[in-house]
Design a protein around this motif. Structure first.
Motif, mmCIF file in Angstrom:
data_model
loop_
_atom_site.group_PDB
_atom_site.id
_atom_site.type_symbol
_atom_site.label_atom_id
_atom_site.label_comp_id
_atom_site.label_asym_id
_atom_site.label_seq_id
_atom_site.Cartn_x
_atom_site.Cartn_y
_atom_site.Cartn_z
ATOM 1 N N LEU A 39 0.825 -1.210 0.000
ATOM 2 C CA LEU A 39 0.000 0.000 0.000
ATOM 3 C C LEU A 39 0.860 1.260 0.000
ATOM 4 C CD1 LEU A 39 -3.060 -0.564 2.383
ATOM 5 C CD2 LEU A 39 -3.056 -0.353 -0.102
ATOM 6 N N THR A 40 1.880 1.283 0.861
ATOM 7 C CA THR A 40 2.742 2.473 0.909
ATOM 8 C C THR A 40 3.499 2.650 -0.396
ATOM 9 O OG1 THR A 40 4.429 1.152 2.056
ATOM 10 C CG2 THR A 40 3.029 2.551 3.411
ATOM 11 N N ALA A 41 3.912 1.544 -1.027
ATOM 12 C CA ALA A 41 4.605 1.640 -2.318
ATOM 13 C C ALA A 41 3.682 2.240 -3.373
ATOM 14 C CB ALA A 41 5.088 0.255 -2.761
ATOM 15 N N ALA A 42 2.438 1.770 -3.405
ATOM 16 C CA ALA A 42 1.485 2.260 -4.402
ATOM 17 C C ALA A 42 1.162 3.740 -4.196
ATOM 18 C CB ALA A 42 0.202 1.426 -4.348
ATOM 19 N N PHE A 43 0.822 4.100 -2.970
ATOM 20 C CA PHE A 43 0.399 5.478 -2.703
ATOM 21 C C PHE A 43 1.568 6.464 -2.685
ATOM 22 C CE2 PHE A 43 -3.479 3.361 -1.245
ATOM 23 C CZ PHE A 43 -4.434 4.173 -1.850
ATOM 24 N N THR A 44 2.746 5.994 -2.259
ATOM 25 C CA THR A 44 3.918 6.880 -2.291
ATOM 26 C C THR A 44 4.286 7.231 -3.725
ATOM 27 O OG1 THR A 44 4.754 5.913 -0.231
ATOM 28 C CG2 THR A 44 6.313 7.171 -1.536
ATOM 29 N N SER A 45 4.250 6.219 -4.597
ATOM 30 C CA SER A 45 4.541 6.470 -6.022
ATOM 31 C C SER A 45 3.544 7.465 -6.609
ATOM 32 C CB SER A 45 4.489 5.154 -6.816
ATOM 33 O OG SER A 45 5.453 4.261 -6.340
ATOM 34 N N LEU A 46 2.273 7.276 -6.262
ATOM 35 C CA LEU A 46 1.228 8.172 -6.753
ATOM 36 C C LEU A 46 1.449 9.591 -6.226
ATOM 37 C CD1 LEU A 46 -1.336 7.760 -8.523
ATOM 38 C CD2 LEU A 46 -2.645 7.717 -6.401
ATOM 39 N N ILE A 62 4.263 10.991 -5.153
ATOM 40 C CA ILE A 62 5.461 11.582 -5.762
ATOM 41 C C ILE A 62 5.129 12.147 -7.140
ATOM 42 C CG2 ILE A 62 7.745 11.049 -6.746
ATOM 43 C CD1 ILE A 62 8.036 8.984 -4.426
ATOM 44 N N GLY A 63 4.370 11.378 -7.915
ATOM 45 C CA GLY A 63 3.975 11.829 -9.250
ATOM 46 C C GLY A 63 3.165 13.113 -9.206
ATOM 47 N N PHE A 64 2.204 13.197 -8.277
ATOM 48 C CA PHE A 64 1.371 14.389 -8.154
ATOM 49 C C PHE A 64 2.183 15.611 -7.712
ATOM 50 C CE2 PHE A 64 -2.474 11.652 -8.162
ATOM 51 C CZ PHE A 64 -3.265 12.423 -9.013
ATOM 52 N N VAL A 65 3.082 15.409 -6.740
ATOM 53 C CA VAL A 65 3.903 16.523 -6.242
ATOM 54 C C VAL A 65 4.795 17.068 -7.352
ATOM 55 C CG1 VAL A 65 5.780 17.158 -4.670
ATOM 56 C CG2 VAL A 65 3.849 15.806 -3.832
ATOM 57 N N LEU A 66 5.418 16.171 -8.105
ATOM 58 C CA LEU A 66 6.282 16.601 -9.207
ATOM 59 C C LEU A 66 5.471 17.356 -10.267
ATOM 60 C CD1 LEU A 66 8.597 13.476 -9.655
ATOM 61 C CD2 LEU A 66 9.181 15.654 -8.593
ATOM 62 N N GLU A 67 4.291 16.837 -10.545
ATOM 63 C CA GLU A 67 3.432 17.468 -11.549
ATOM 64 C C GLU A 67 3.010 18.876 -11.100
ATOM 65 O OE1 GLU A 67 1.365 17.552 -15.174
ATOM 66 O OE2 GLU A 67 2.542 15.859 -14.425
ATOM 67 N N ILE A 96 11.504 18.183 -4.388
ATOM 68 C CA ILE A 96 12.249 16.925 -4.395
ATOM 69 C C ILE A 96 13.050 16.784 -3.099
ATOM 70 C CG2 ILE A 96 14.093 15.618 -5.546
ATOM 71 C CD1 ILE A 96 13.127 16.894 -8.196
ATOM 72 N N ARG A 97 13.645 17.888 -2.643
ATOM 73 C CA ARG A 97 14.382 17.868 -1.365
ATOM 74 C C ARG A 97 13.456 17.482 -0.206
ATOM 75 N NH1 ARG A 97 17.000 22.798 -3.497
ATOM 76 N NH2 ARG A 97 19.226 22.335 -3.806
ATOM 77 N N ILE A 98 12.265 18.044 -0.204
ATOM 78 C CA ILE A 98 11.300 17.751 0.867
ATOM 79 C C ILE A 98 10.894 16.287 0.835
ATOM 80 C CG2 ILE A 98 8.931 18.195 1.656
ATOM 81 C CD1 ILE A 98 9.382 21.144 0.754
#
Length: 462
Positions: free
Chosen positions: A386-393, A395-400, A418-420
């Protein structure tokens, strides 16, 4: 010789024979070669080798991980309901290993499909791989609390498979996988040949494990079979299970954030993708060291102090990495030292987490009368997925949202985000995990002596 003259279903009340201990741990080598290959190379294999659209694969991986996480609970229930002359773990270890090895080879086999048929194939085979891996993985970790009730032996038997797993996943696959694939022919040929070798190794290591594990079914009393709704009853009534799951979840958010953002951090904040190797290689070795010293730390100090170290070291390493990123972003020795500090801590946490859950199983028998090993350890794998799935999601949203542009110099806002994600979020997650541990987790060394004494029918030494 198997000693089980007490009320407990634990096989060895004291020391575990070396043959059993090391054979069990050896199984994790092949198990995590398989897992490491999927985690590290399946996405690039799907997108670059058999040409599945990246957007489709990203979405499919997320959905598959969510499904697989909850599928773990079903498998935990099935394990706890199993009664056979070989015990409740060994049959599923055998079935899961054989089926998963076959499916794994199919994942890395090119059937020259395209379009919709290729997308259907990728989806079905990836989901099937996850489900068949669960058949083997849940009973594997569930064995630990049934092997011994001795605290020091439990710490050793918890750490050994983690060490073999790190060797398989981090060192062999992550460290040398690219070179091995190239050496075996590169491109599709290299992937397929490597998959065949890994599948054969997996079957061999798990065969050694299974042949040396105790087969006796100690929990022979006729009990009502667990239903799916009973899983939530176990979670509700076992308060220490809830707190253990929460602190492991918070710590896993930290680990997943670091691993998910590392490539972006070194590529776009340090502006040198090669620095990733300096960080990851040293970090992988340090994690094994953290696991190796875990039994010694708990023996000299305590489990409480070991978890404190596990929660103090990563923030120190991440603060160093953050400072290095500003002052000297391409300094290899300091980056490597940061990786060593962070991952020594996570190595200690891996040892702690496995022992905590094994203790939770004993505590469950203490308060509820049932051990429920399958359910308890299925929650651990559920957390990781669960953490792998939601963390990836996330990260993608924050970068976007902060304007990330692939293969370009990033804006100041993007670099800071990215630093945060790399340094601040993991630090907060680890600190919160310790707060939960300190305030809510009560299975101390002293309390567990009373728990074990009650469930084994022995006398506590004052």
């Amino acid at each position: 010789m198997e000693n089980n003259n007490s009320k407990s279903s634990v096989v060895y009340q004291g020391k575990i024979p070396g043959r059993v201990k090391y054979s069990f741990a050896f199984g994790a080598l092949g198990k995590d070669l398989i897992y490491g290959m999927i985690a590290t190379f399946s996405m690039i294999y799907f997108t670059d080798i058999i040409k599945v659209a990246p957007a489709f694969i990203g979405t499919m991986f997320f959905v598959a991980k969510i499904w697989d996480a909850f599928n773990d609970l079903f498998m935990g229930m099935i394990v706890d309901n199993t009664r056979s002359r070989f015990g409740k773990f060994v049959p599923w270890l055998v079935i899961g290993t054989l089926i998963n090895a076959f499916v794994f080879v199919i994942v890395f086999t090119d059937f020259h499909l395209s379009g919709v048929s290729l997308c259907v194939f990728a989806s079905v085979i990836y989901v099937l791989w996850g489900m068949t891996y669960t058949i083997m993985d849940i009973p594997y970790w569930s064995v630990i609390p049934n092997l011994t009730s001795d605290p020091q032996e439990r710490e050793k038997v918890s750490v050994l498979p983690r060490i073999f797993a790190s060797i398989g996943q981090s060192l062999i696959i992550a460290g040398f996988g690219v070179q091995i694939i190239k050496g075996l022919g590169g491109d599709y040929t290299g992937y397929h040949r490597f998959a065949l070798i890994i599948a054969a190794t997996f079957i061999f290591t798990m065969a050694v494990c299974v042949l040396n594990l105790p087969k006796i079914q100690h929990d022979v009393d006729k009990k009502d079979k667990m239903k799916f709704k009973d899983i939530f009853t176990v979670i509700k009534k076992n308060d220490q299970l809830r707190w253990a799951v929460l602190l492991i979840l918070l710590y896993n958010v930290a680990i997943q954030a670091i691993m998910g953002v590392a490539t972006y951090y070194f590529s776009y904040v340090c502006n040198d993708a090669g620095m990733l190797s300096a960080f990851m290689i040293s970090a992988s070795v340090a994690e094994v060291v953290g696991l190796l010293i875990f039994p010694k730390v708990t023996k000299i100090l305590s489990r409480k102090k070991a978890f404190l170290m596990a929660c103090v070291l990563p923030p120190i390493g991440l603060i160093l990495l953050l400072v290095v990123g500003f002052v000297c972003p391409t300094n290899i020795p300091l980056t490597a030292i940061a990786g060593v500090i962070v991952k020594t801590g996570t190595g200690l946490e891996l040892g702690c987490a496995t022992v905590f859950l094994a203790d939770v199983v004993d505590y469950g028998e203490y308060v509820l009368g049932n051990r429920n090993e399958g359910v308890v350890f299925s929650l651990q794998t559920l957390i990781v997925k669960l953490t792998a799935a939601f963390t990836s999601l996330a990260i993608g949203f924050v970068l976007e949202l902060t304007g990330y542009v692939p293969n370009a110099v990033q804006s100041f806002a993007t670099q800071n985000s990215i630093r945060i994600l790399m340094c601040v979020v993991p630090t907060v997650g680890v600190i919160l995990a310790y707060v939960v541990f300190k305030s809510k987790y009560k299975l101390s060394d002293e309390f567990m002596k009373k728990v074990v004494a009650k469930i084994t029918g022995s006398v506590v030494e004052e």
